[in-house]
Scaffold this motif. Sequence first.
Motif, PDB file in Angstrom:
ATOM      1  N   LYS A 208      12.771  29.111  15.143  1.00  0.00           N
ATOM      2  CA  LYS A 208      11.831  28.042  16.154  1.00  0.00           C
ATOM      3  C   LYS A 208      10.437  28.496  16.257  1.00  0.00           C
ATOM      4  O   LYS A 208      10.335  29.482  16.274  1.00  0.00           O
ATOM      5  CB  LYS A 208      12.629  27.725  17.311  1.00  0.00           C
ATOM      6  CG  LYS A 208      14.035  27.254  17.295  1.00  0.00           C
ATOM      7  CD  LYS A 208      14.215  26.038  16.453  1.00  0.00           C
ATOM      8  CE  LYS A 208      15.529  25.528  16.318  1.00  0.00           C
ATOM      9  NZ  LYS A 208      15.730  24.501  15.345  1.00  0.00           N
ATOM     10  N   SER A 209       9.518  27.511  15.921  1.00  0.00           N
ATOM     11  CA  SER A 209       8.136  27.644  15.913  1.00  0.00           C
ATOM     12  C   SER A 209       7.230  26.366  16.199  1.00  0.00           C
ATOM     13  O   SER A 209       7.966  25.543  16.311  1.00  0.00           O
ATOM     14  CB  SER A 209       7.778  28.385  14.581  1.00  0.00           C
ATOM     15  OG  SER A 209       6.270  28.376  14.192  1.00  0.00           O
ATOM     16  N   ILE A 210       6.315  26.959  16.649  1.00  0.00           N
ATOM     17  CA  ILE A 210       5.261  25.643  17.241  1.00  0.00           C
ATOM     18  C   ILE A 210       5.036  25.135  16.045  1.00  0.00           C
ATOM     19  O   ILE A 210       5.020  23.748  15.572  1.00  0.00           O
ATOM     20  CB  ILE A 210       4.113  26.057  17.962  1.00  0.00           C
ATOM     21  CG1 ILE A 210       4.579  26.827  19.347  1.00  0.00           C
ATOM     22  CG2 ILE A 210       3.326  25.072  18.309  1.00  0.00           C
ATOM     23  CD1 ILE A 210       5.302  26.013  20.261  1.00  0.00           C
ATOM     24  N   HIS A 211       4.368  25.623  14.744  1.00  0.00           N
ATOM     25  CA  HIS A 211       3.867  24.925  13.749  1.00  0.00           C
ATOM     26  C   HIS A 211       4.707  25.680  12.282  1.00  0.00           C
ATOM     27  O   HIS A 211       5.108  26.697  12.639  1.00  0.00           O
ATOM     28  CB  HIS A 211       2.369  25.460  13.491  1.00  0.00           C
ATOM     29  CG  HIS A 211       1.794  25.127  14.531  1.00  0.00           C
ATOM     30  ND1 HIS A 211       1.132  23.683  14.845  1.00  0.00           N
ATOM     31  CD2 HIS A 211       0.839  25.961  15.734  1.00  0.00           C
ATOM     32  CE1 HIS A 211       0.225  23.710  15.894  1.00  0.00           C
ATOM     33  NE2 HIS A 211       0.136  24.818  16.245  1.00  0.00           N
TER      34      HIS A 211
ATOM     35  N   LYS B  49      10.689  35.542  19.928  1.00  0.00           N
ATOM     36  CA  LYS B  49       9.945  34.870  20.763  1.00  0.00           C
ATOM     37  C   LYS B  49       8.470  34.650  20.617  1.00  0.00           C
ATOM     38  O   LYS B  49       7.831  35.359  19.702  1.00  0.00           O
ATOM     39  CB  LYS B  49      10.266  35.346  22.174  1.00  0.00           C
ATOM     40  CG  LYS B  49      11.536  35.206  22.758  1.00  0.00           C
ATOM     41  CD  LYS B  49      11.649  36.032  24.033  1.00  0.00           C
ATOM     42  CE  LYS B  49      13.065  36.154  24.823  1.00  0.00           C
ATOM     43  NZ  LYS B  49      13.102  36.732  25.963  1.00  0.00           N
ATOM     44  N   ASP B  50       7.583  33.432  21.007  1.00  0.00           N
ATOM     45  CA  ASP B  50       6.480  33.181  21.005  1.00  0.00           C
ATOM     46  C   ASP B  50       5.918  33.351  19.511  1.00  0.00           C
ATOM     47  O   ASP B  50       5.080  33.721  18.945  1.00  0.00           O
ATOM     48  CB  ASP B  50       5.619  34.553  21.378  1.00  0.00           C
ATOM     49  CG  ASP B  50       6.081  34.718  22.858  1.00  0.00           C
ATOM     50  OD1 ASP B  50       6.160  33.888  23.854  1.00  0.00           O
ATOM     51  OD2 ASP B  50       6.088  35.865  23.297  1.00  0.00           O
TER      52      ASP B  50
ATOM     53  N   GLN C 228      -4.995  33.786  19.558  1.00  0.00           N
ATOM     54  CA  GLN C 228      -3.872  34.031  20.629  1.00  0.00           C
ATOM     55  C   GLN C 228      -3.352  35.582  20.712  1.00  0.00           C
ATOM     56  O   GLN C 228      -3.061  36.326  19.883  1.00  0.00           O
ATOM     57  CB  GLN C 228      -2.963  32.910  20.333  1.00  0.00           C
ATOM     58  CG  GLN C 228      -3.475  31.477  20.307  1.00  0.00           C
ATOM     59  CD  GLN C 228      -2.110  30.620  19.794  1.00  0.00           C
ATOM     60  OE1 GLN C 228      -1.188  30.608  20.424  1.00  0.00           O
ATOM     61  NE2 GLN C 228      -2.439  29.641  18.873  1.00  0.00           N
ATOM     62  N   THR C 229      -3.518  35.811  22.017  1.00  0.00           N
ATOM     63  CA  THR C 229      -3.108  37.420  22.017  1.00  0.00           C
ATOM     64  C   THR C 229      -1.916  37.656  22.006  1.00  0.00           C
ATOM     65  O   THR C 229      -1.342  38.702  21.597  1.00  0.00           O
ATOM     66  CB  THR C 229      -3.649  37.703  23.489  1.00  0.00           C
ATOM     67  OG1 THR C 229      -2.960  37.020  24.557  1.00  0.00           O
ATOM     68  CG2 THR C 229      -5.086  37.922  23.704  1.00  0.00           C
ATOM     69  N   ASN C 230      -0.714  36.799  22.240  1.00  0.00           N
ATOM     70  CA  ASN C 230       0.496  37.091  22.148  1.00  0.00           C
ATOM     71  C   ASN C 230       1.565  36.445  21.067  1.00  0.00           C
ATOM     72  O   ASN C 230       2.745  36.682  21.043  1.00  0.00           O
ATOM     73  CB  ASN C 230       1.355  36.984  23.622  1.00  0.00           C
ATOM     74  CG  ASN C 230       0.653  37.752  24.756  1.00  0.00           C
ATOM     75  OD1 ASN C 230       0.602  38.802  24.450  1.00  0.00           O
ATOM     76  ND2 ASN C 230       0.431  37.088  25.840  1.00  0.00           N
ATOM     77  N   SER C 231       0.614  35.599  20.203  1.00  0.00           N
ATOM     78  CA  SER C 231       1.532  34.878  19.347  1.00  0.00           C
ATOM     79  C   SER C 231       1.938  35.641  18.069  1.00  0.00           C
ATOM     80  O   SER C 231       1.340  36.827  17.906  1.00  0.00           O
ATOM     81  CB  SER C 231       0.562  33.633  18.889  1.00  0.00           C
ATOM     82  OG  SER C 231      -0.378  34.148  18.374  1.00  0.00           O
ATOM     83  N   LYS C 232       2.934  35.236  17.499  1.00  0.00           N
ATOM     84  CA  LYS C 232       3.517  35.621  16.350  1.00  0.00           C
ATOM     85  C   LYS C 232       3.499  34.815  15.002  1.00  0.00           C
ATOM     86  O   LYS C 232       3.624  33.599  15.438  1.00  0.00           O
ATOM     87  CB  LYS C 232       5.022  36.082  16.458  1.00  0.00           C
ATOM     88  CG  LYS C 232       5.365  37.305  17.382  1.00  0.00           C
ATOM     89  CD  LYS C 232       6.674  37.683  17.551  1.00  0.00           C
ATOM     90  CE  LYS C 232       6.927  39.011  18.345  1.00  0.00           C
ATOM     91  NZ  LYS C 232       6.615  38.957  19.715  1.00  0.00           N
ATOM     92  N   VAL C 233       3.161  35.329  13.926  1.00  0.00           N
ATOM     93  CA  VAL C 233       3.352  34.565  12.709  1.00  0.00           C
ATOM     94  C   VAL C 233       4.465  35.087  11.600  1.00  0.00           C
ATOM     95  O   VAL C 233       4.391  36.485  11.591  1.00  0.00           O
ATOM     96  CB  VAL C 233       1.998  34.626  11.960  1.00  0.00           C
ATOM     97  CG1 VAL C 233       1.956  33.944  10.556  1.00  0.00           C
ATOM     98  CG2 VAL C 233       0.663  33.875  12.760  1.00  0.00           C
TER      99      VAL C 233
ATOM    100  N   ARG D  63       3.174  41.620  15.536  1.00  0.00           N
ATOM    101  CA  ARG D  63       3.026  40.214  15.227  1.00  0.00           C
ATOM    102  C   ARG D  63       2.877  39.360  14.331  1.00  0.00           C
ATOM    103  O   ARG D  63       2.773  38.098  14.229  1.00  0.00           O
ATOM    104  CB  ARG D  63       1.647  39.922  16.198  1.00  0.00           C
ATOM    105  CG  ARG D  63       1.453  40.445  17.759  1.00  0.00           C
ATOM    106  CD  ARG D  63       0.101  40.352  18.434  1.00  0.00           C
ATOM    107  NE  ARG D  63      -0.290  39.081  18.260  1.00  0.00           N
ATOM    108  CZ  ARG D  63      -1.343  38.738  18.278  1.00  0.00           C
ATOM    109  NH1 ARG D  63      -2.445  39.539  17.944  1.00  0.00           N
ATOM    110  NH2 ARG D  63      -1.893  37.429  18.324  1.00  0.00           N
ATOM    111  N   LEU D  64       2.822  40.028  13.237  1.00  0.00           N
ATOM    112  CA  LEU D  64       2.768  39.665  11.787  1.00  0.00           C
ATOM    113  C   LEU D  64       4.119  39.995  11.128  1.00  0.00           C
ATOM    114  O   LEU D  64       4.180  41.372  10.631  1.00  0.00           O
ATOM    115  CB  LEU D  64       1.569  40.208  11.048  1.00  0.00           C
ATOM    116  CG  LEU D  64       1.357  39.614   9.394  1.00  0.00           C
ATOM    117  CD1 LEU D  64       1.583  38.112   9.264  1.00  0.00           C
ATOM    118  CD2 LEU D  64      -0.053  40.135   9.052  1.00  0.00           C
ATOM    119  N   ILE D  65       4.901  39.261  10.744  1.00  0.00           N
ATOM    120  CA  ILE D  65       6.394  39.624  10.424  1.00  0.00           C
ATOM    121  C   ILE D  65       6.476  39.059   9.014  1.00  0.00           C
ATOM    122  O   ILE D  65       6.407  37.831   8.938  1.00  0.00           O
ATOM    123  CB  ILE D  65       7.299  39.049  11.363  1.00  0.00           C
ATOM    124  CG1 ILE D  65       6.956  39.776  12.693  1.00  0.00           C
ATOM    125  CG2 ILE D  65       8.784  39.680  10.963  1.00  0.00           C
ATOM    126  CD1 ILE D  65       7.538  39.001  13.752  1.00  0.00           C
TER     127      ILE D  65
END
Length: 661
Positions: free
Chosen positions: A392-395, A370-371, A310-315, A356-358
């Motif tokens: 807040k996260s999806i997973h 976000k994201d 995924q191009t914009n997602s963050k972990v 994107r990797l924090i």
Amino acid sequence: MGCGLIMVRRIYMTKFEIYSKCPALYLPSKVEDYTYVIDNFSNLKACIGHEIIVYGLASKKGEHTSQRGVPYTSYHLTDSDDSASFVLFGDENSRVKEENQPMHIKGVIELVKGKYQINNASIIDDEKAGRIVPVYDGIKGKLIKAVANKSLQCNIGESQIKKGKDQIYLELECLFGESIESVLVELGFAGTMSVENLLNNVHNPKVVYEFYKSIEMLKRLSTALMAGAILKERKCVPTNPFQVTPKIDDKLLTKYIPFTLTGEQFYVASQIIERLCNGPTSLDGLLIGDVGTGKTVILAMAARQVLLSQTNSKVIFLAPNVSLCKQLSREICAMIPEVKSALVCAESNSYTNEARLIFGTTALLFKEFKDVELLIIDEQQQLSVDQRRKIKSIHYLEASATPIPRTLALTKYSNDNVFFLKHQHLPKDICTRVVYKEQGSDLMRSIHETLSYGCKVLIVCPKRDGEGNNNKMIDAESLASSLNLHFPGMVRVYHSALDDKECEIVLNEFKTHIPIMVSTSKIQVGLTIPDLRHCIVYGAERFGLTTLHQIRGRLARTQPQSGSNWGKFDLFLPNKPSESTLNRLNVLTQSCDGFYISEKDLELRGAGELLSGGKKQHGSTVSLIKNINVDFGRLAAAIEYLETLTQKINQPTCLHLNSSS
């Protein structure tokens, strides 16, 4: 009935509120059998060696002092033909008000030089004699046990029993609606085993066996209530929005992993990635793996899958302290070099929107992101429920060698979201032992021996300094000063009073040229110290099982140049331990399996609050019926059974009409 109303009804009364307002649901813990009373002393010969209750007239013989200086009073207990002697200590004497006072005395009957004696004597209240009496526990800090028993024994009648039954039925109605009676019949709570009869059997017992059978049935009911609440909550709590994503190929997934994965590691990573990509719902998972099983690599693979698909997602990686956070950042970034990373902690904030990797400590909780597709929480046992869900996260994916009791209990009924790593890629040979104060010189020799091999020694203390040290327990600062006299220039101290920069300096010195470090439990999570072979925990009785196992996990994390991957873990007890303390610590001497130790920790400390919104991570599990435990061993089976049962009960009846009629 709507879910909002259900959640309101789930707010249970506290234990003290139940005691005050609905005492039938405040269950006794045991019974004392006072049914066998002897009032004819000619029958005492048949009772020699047995504990019974004897009824007679008590008269004072004299006052005495034992060899240890303890005062006591001797008495005769008589009937019309014979007598027996007994003694009473302390406050019991104040209950004998007059000569020839009729009394019930409980004790063990012995015959000494032709005379009867009642040993270990105590006075039994007249209203208890001839009965089976329930015994109630108190509430720490709120209710004295003696007050609880005086209030409840003999005072829970028909109206209170009905009130307790009605409260249980309200709860059952909330969970099962109109199916309540059918559910109770299917579960075996009917006839002589009805809820009303069970409550009556425990508060007004007639037979000891019936009391304990009723307690077991109410324990089963309590488990069913928890299972029903979990089922209801599943239907009411929405899952995070989920979107199917493509899986990256295995070659790309493992491109930067510095070693060949074991079959177990690849299988677990594949399971997690399958859930991330194809659901059917968003992942709220737990990775359980002991030190050295490869948890970090599995977490890196999960993060790599999300970031490269995924191009914009963050972990985001959330860690409990700065040292672990930096270590994770170094190791994970080396396996995901394609994306921009950032570090957020008290001393550093390199975050920009492009990252994107924090990685971060709880400092992350004060920022908006976000994201966020995946939040990974390492060493989850170090963080509260609120901290672990603030971002807040999806997973969500949590990891631990020793999950906290609440988390471990939750795994028992959500196996599809729990992933296990059981095999260490670097086997260890750790010798764990309990060491007493008398063995202090042996401990010092062991330290010298470890240093002679060119290896390092870690000593962990329960306190960082002597402030407020009323119990004279040695602290890290004092012990480090003392050791410096024996090992000048070879000792460093590490604890939470040091700032992040000082901590980093001390750790780097210990990782390189300093052979001895004295620390608090701050050292317990995640850190790798080369050649650390010996750990001593001073005052081990003051640490929890999982904390001790986490500290033990610092040992033997690097392979020696030759020989076995050995380590020594010493649990030093400066004071004589209680039997329960020794039994608890022996769990560690018997096993190095983190999951087994977490199971034992759950048994000892309790699971806390299981339902959503619960914040207690250990302790008693909230239940409508007090002083009884939810049976976690049967909880998963109870959920599955109730789910099938309610579907069966609620299925509409089909009328098969004869076509020829």
